[in-house]
Design an enzyme around this catalytic site. Sequence first.
Site, PDB file in Angstrom:
ATOM      1  N   SER A 169      16.794  83.059  14.790  1.00 27.83           N
ATOM      2  CA  SER A 169      17.055  83.722  13.499  1.00 27.83           C
ATOM      3  C   SER A 169      15.830  83.518  12.628  1.00 27.83           C
ATOM      4  O   SER A 169      15.128  82.494  12.771  1.00 27.83           O
ATOM      5  CB  SER A 169      18.274  83.072  12.830  1.00 27.83           C
ATOM      6  OG  SER A 169      18.315  83.376  11.451  1.00 27.83           O
TER       7      SER A 169
ATOM      8  N   TYR B 129      22.961  75.714   9.850  1.00 29.16           N
ATOM      9  CA  TYR B 129      22.582  76.896  10.644  1.00 29.16           C
ATOM     10  C   TYR B 129      21.059  77.048  10.731  1.00 29.16           C
ATOM     11  O   TYR B 129      20.508  77.198  11.835  1.00 29.16           O
ATOM     12  CB  TYR B 129      23.207  78.147  10.017  1.00 29.16           C
ATOM     13  CG  TYR B 129      22.918  79.429  10.770  1.00 29.16           C
ATOM     14  CD1 TYR B 129      23.588  79.733  11.954  1.00 29.16           C
ATOM     15  CD2 TYR B 129      21.976  80.344  10.300  1.00 29.16           C
ATOM     16  CE1 TYR B 129      23.326  80.911  12.642  1.00 29.16           C
ATOM     17  CE2 TYR B 129      21.706  81.515  10.977  1.00 29.16           C
ATOM     18  CZ  TYR B 129      22.380  81.801  12.151  1.00 29.16           C
ATOM     19  OH  TYR B 129      22.121  82.963  12.830  1.00 29.16           O
TER      20      TYR B 129
HETATM   21  P1  NAD Z   1      29.224  87.248  16.414  1.00 29.87           P
HETATM   22  O1  NAD Z   1      30.024  86.232  15.697  1.00 29.87           O
HETATM   23  O2  NAD Z   1      29.763  88.622  16.577  1.00 29.87           O
HETATM   24  O3  NAD Z   1      28.796  86.723  17.847  1.00 29.87           O
HETATM   25  C1  NAD Z   1      28.691  85.369  18.196  1.00 29.87           C
HETATM   26  C2  NAD Z   1      29.405  85.196  19.502  1.00 29.87           C
HETATM   27  O4  NAD Z   1      29.268  83.840  19.958  1.00 29.87           O
HETATM   28  C3  NAD Z   1      30.925  85.485  19.360  1.00 29.87           C
HETATM   29  O5  NAD Z   1      31.318  86.332  20.401  1.00 29.87           O
HETATM   30  C4  NAD Z   1      31.532  84.103  19.513  1.00 29.87           C
HETATM   31  O6  NAD Z   1      32.825  84.137  20.074  1.00 29.87           O
HETATM   32  C5  NAD Z   1      30.521  83.451  20.459  1.00 29.87           C
HETATM   33  N1  NAD Z   1      30.653  81.992  20.482  1.00 29.87           N
HETATM   34  C6  NAD Z   1      30.770  81.154  19.440  1.00 29.87           C
HETATM   35  N2  NAD Z   1      30.934  79.903  19.884  1.00 29.87           N
HETATM   36  C7  NAD Z   1      30.902  79.955  21.240  1.00 29.87           C
HETATM   37  C8  NAD Z   1      31.016  78.992  22.274  1.00 29.87           C
HETATM   38  N3  NAD Z   1      31.213  77.699  21.995  1.00 29.87           N
HETATM   39  N4  NAD Z   1      30.940  79.408  23.558  1.00 29.87           N
HETATM   40  C9  NAD Z   1      30.760  80.701  23.846  1.00 29.87           C
HETATM   41  N5  NAD Z   1      30.663  81.676  22.915  1.00 29.87           N
HETATM   42  C10 NAD Z   1      30.728  81.294  21.627  1.00 29.87           C
HETATM   43  O7  NAD Z   1      27.830  87.303  15.652  1.00 29.87           O
HETATM   44  P2  NAD Z   1      26.436  87.979  16.043  1.00 29.87           P
HETATM   45  O8  NAD Z   1      25.835  88.395  14.760  1.00 29.87           O
HETATM   46  O9  NAD Z   1      26.575  88.961  17.135  1.00 29.87           O
HETATM   47  O10 NAD Z   1      25.602  86.714  16.535  1.00 29.87           O
HETATM   48  C11 NAD Z   1      25.002  86.632  17.802  1.00 29.87           C
HETATM   49  C12 NAD Z   1      23.817  85.680  17.716  1.00 29.87           C
HETATM   50  O11 NAD Z   1      22.819  86.234  16.880  1.00 29.87           O
HETATM   51  C13 NAD Z   1      24.146  84.308  17.125  1.00 29.87           C
HETATM   52  O12 NAD Z   1      23.437  83.317  17.828  1.00 29.87           O
HETATM   53  C14 NAD Z   1      23.632  84.426  15.710  1.00 29.87           C
HETATM   54  O13 NAD Z   1      23.307  83.174  15.156  1.00 29.87           O
HETATM   55  C15 NAD Z   1      22.409  85.291  15.929  1.00 29.87           C
HETATM   56  N6  NAD Z   1      21.910  85.985  14.746  1.00 29.87           N
HETATM   57  C16 NAD Z   1      22.658  86.930  14.119  1.00 29.87           C
HETATM   58  C17 NAD Z   1      22.110  87.570  13.010  1.00 29.87           C
HETATM   59  C18 NAD Z   1      22.837  88.643  12.287  1.00 29.87           C
HETATM   60  O14 NAD Z   1      22.329  89.104  11.255  1.00 29.87           O
HETATM   61  N7  NAD Z   1      23.991  89.099  12.758  1.00 29.87           N
HETATM   62  C19 NAD Z   1      20.836  87.245  12.564  1.00 29.87           C
HETATM   63  C20 NAD Z   1      20.118  86.269  13.226  1.00 29.87           C
HETATM   64  C21 NAD Z   1      20.650  85.651  14.334  1.00 29.87           C
END
Ligand code: NAD
Length: 249
Positions: A140, A153
């Site tokens: 991120s 985070y």
């Molecule tokens: P999201 O919440 O839709 O996806 C996260 C996924 O991780 C979910 O499906 C959740 O069930 C799964 N998860 C959580 N704990 C888990 C575990 N212990 N074992 C297996 N799966 C687990 O959110 P997203 O935005 O799609 O996030 C995906 C990744 O991208 C994350 O690592 C997040 O930190 C990163 N990210 C997102 C953004 C954004 O703007 N959306 C920005 C930077 C980074």
Amino acid sequence: MRTDLSGRTALVTGASSGFGRHFCQLLARSGAEVIAAARRTDLLDSLVADIAAEGGKAQALRLDVADESQVVEALSGLEALDIVVNNAGIAGPSRAIDCEGDEWRSIFDVNVNGAFYVSREAARIMRKAGRGGSIINIASITGLRTAHSAAAYAPSKAAVIHMTKSLAMEWARFGIRVNAIAPGYIETDLNREFLLSPAGEDMKKRIPQRRFGEIADLDGPLLLLASDASAYMTGSVLAVDGGHLASPL
Ligand code: NAD
């Protein structure tokens, strides 16, 4: 561009929603056989069916990445693995002054420890198979700058970025490339409430491109890192953020 993934097996964690679900579909459309890993298997079953309906190949794998023994057992059943996307991640709402140990630990357990367990097990499979591989960590921009109410985070994502570089150095000799994508703010379940709030609107004004990202904005970077198109890249961190990291002080 050498982005055809035919004959490759790709594991995506956190595949039940958001980026993870999208990455599975993208990798399958590019020819990879996808292993969609997550805790919510009902959601995985519908994803696998959607991919099959498009003519792709996918299977579901129940996996809590924070549980080391579960990761070891789940990955021990895999014969081949070429691509891993460490996407599972959680965020927390606290400022440091309010962040209790439980929140800190659970975020590090998933974002850092989980990505490490999966990477280590994947690297063991890749080294044994002797044909290298590509590990992509979803970090991120908060791991490179700071953010409000991201007490655990942002540091967890900084750890993911440093881990990416450390693993890249150790495993380069095995042909295993380890890179990270550092997305900016992209609307998903993780952050929708915040992005649509007045504070989110304020933040949008500070993004040089004046918009939040869409999941599809990650397609190019993901396929680049997953494929031979990035054969000479390892230990790299690609920011995908509409210029947010480079914005003026
Ligand atoms: P999201 O919440 O839709 O996806 C996260 C996924 O991780 C979910 O499906 C959740 O069930 C799964 N998860 C959580 N704990 C888990 C575990 N212990 N074992 C297996 N799966 C687990 O959110 P997203 O935005 O799609 O996030 C995906 C990744 O991208 C994350 O690592 C997040 O930190 C990163 N990210 C997102 C953004 C954004 O703007 N959306 C920005 C930077 C980074």
